[in-house]
Enzyme design. Sequence first.
Site, short mmCIF file in Angstrom:
data_model
loop_
_atom_site.label_atom_id
_atom_site.label_comp_id
_atom_site.label_asym_id
_atom_site.label_seq_id
_atom_site.Cartn_x
_atom_site.Cartn_y
_atom_site.Cartn_z
N SER A 182 50.48 40.55 37.13
CA SER A 182 49.04 40.28 36.92
C SER A 182 48.64 40.40 35.45
O SER A 182 47.61 41.00 35.13
CB SER A 182 48.18 41.20 37.79
OG SER A 182 48.40 40.95 39.15
N GLU A 217 58.59 42.54 37.87
CA GLU A 217 57.36 42.37 38.63
C GLU A 217 57.09 43.64 39.45
O GLU A 217 57.67 43.81 40.52
CB GLU A 217 57.49 41.25 39.65
CG GLU A 217 57.77 39.87 39.15
CD GLU A 217 57.81 38.93 40.35
OE1 GLU A 217 56.88 38.12 40.46
OE2 GLU A 217 58.73 39.03 41.17
N GLY A 246 48.50 40.25 42.21
CA GLY A 246 47.38 39.81 43.03
C GLY A 246 46.46 40.92 43.47
O GLY A 246 45.59 40.73 44.32
N ASN A 286 53.54 30.61 36.34
CA ASN A 286 53.91 30.32 37.73
C ASN A 286 52.64 29.91 38.48
O ASN A 286 51.80 30.74 38.81
CB ASN A 286 54.53 31.57 38.37
CG ASN A 286 54.85 31.37 39.84
OD1 ASN A 286 54.91 30.24 40.33
ND2 ASN A 286 55.07 32.46 40.55
N GLU A 328 57.25 37.25 46.01
CA GLU A 328 56.71 36.58 47.19
C GLU A 328 57.81 35.93 48.02
O GLU A 328 57.72 35.87 49.25
CB GLU A 328 55.66 35.55 46.76
CG GLU A 328 54.40 36.22 46.23
CD GLU A 328 53.53 35.34 45.37
OE1 GLU A 328 52.51 35.83 44.88
OE2 GLU A 328 53.87 34.15 45.17
N LYS A 381 52.42 28.80 41.45
CA LYS A 381 52.52 29.08 42.89
C LYS A 381 52.08 27.83 43.68
O LYS A 381 52.36 26.71 43.25
CB LYS A 381 51.72 30.34 43.24
CG LYS A 381 52.15 31.53 42.37
CD LYS A 381 51.58 32.84 42.82
CE LYS A 381 52.05 33.96 41.90
NZ LYS A 381 51.60 35.29 42.36
N HIS A 423 61.48 35.63 43.20
CA HIS A 423 60.10 36.11 43.01
C HIS A 423 59.72 37.04 44.17
O HIS A 423 60.18 36.87 45.29
CB HIS A 423 59.14 34.92 42.95
CG HIS A 423 57.75 35.29 42.55
ND1 HIS A 423 56.84 35.81 43.44
CD2 HIS A 423 57.11 35.23 41.36
CE1 HIS A 423 55.71 36.04 42.81
NE2 HIS A 423 55.84 35.71 41.55
#
Length: 256
Positions: free
Chosen positions: A215, A170, A176, A12, A100, A14, A98
């Site tokens: 991550s 996730e 991050g 991904n 985010e 992003k 996702h």
Amino acid sequence: MNASRPPVVAGNWKMNKTNPEAVSLVRELIAELGASPPCEIVLCPPFTALTEVSLLLGGTAIRLGAQNLHAEAKGAFTGEVSGDMVRSTGCTHVLVGHSERRRLFGESDDMVAKKTRAALASGLSPIVCLGETLEERERNETAAVVTRQLEVAVLGLPPDAVPRLLLAYEPVWAIGTGRTATPAQAQEVHALLRARLGERFGESGRRVRILYGGSCTADSAGDLLSQEDVDGTLVGGASLEAKGFARIARAAGAAR
């Protein structure tokens, strides 16, 4: 990892990589991995680079995915992209829900469910993302959160859609932040998700591939992929560098 479930490594990107940068990265990846990589690979560049990346991937076994789609097939939704539009660029996969998108753009469980169905209607394989925040984990709510997300987005699907489905666990607290769930923590959640899928869909549910998406790096991939119910990885930052991403793919191939 179970040999009956072929491993998948999805990258991904992003909001990174202009078109020239995307072309350069894909060429480096193909040079590293060859036309037949050691495991199933899905690259998820930004929308703007999908067509150019698709052209580069022609003749290879590397697959293309988008990072998002709209729940509707068409209409007055300025700035949005439908499943059919995504499919027309050469995509076979799309990320849905996702963390985010949930956290920064307010996507609810219901919206994730609608997008999952939109992806399937357009002939795409949705990679449905699930996971808990740090606060939820500290309150021992991980099982309740991921089960709720699974119930709403996936467990109401028709059984014939299940073979095209992938999940990505996730842990939001590990994205991050430089933190990674331990292999045992990842395995615990993956096993929970697989058990629930099996209860609802039987053997086809138990065969759904569940990726770890918190991550993951070239250094941590091997231990994570050694777990029985970890079928691959959804890679963020580490997918932006060809050599490191190729190391993760090799680790997945070796773990099968």
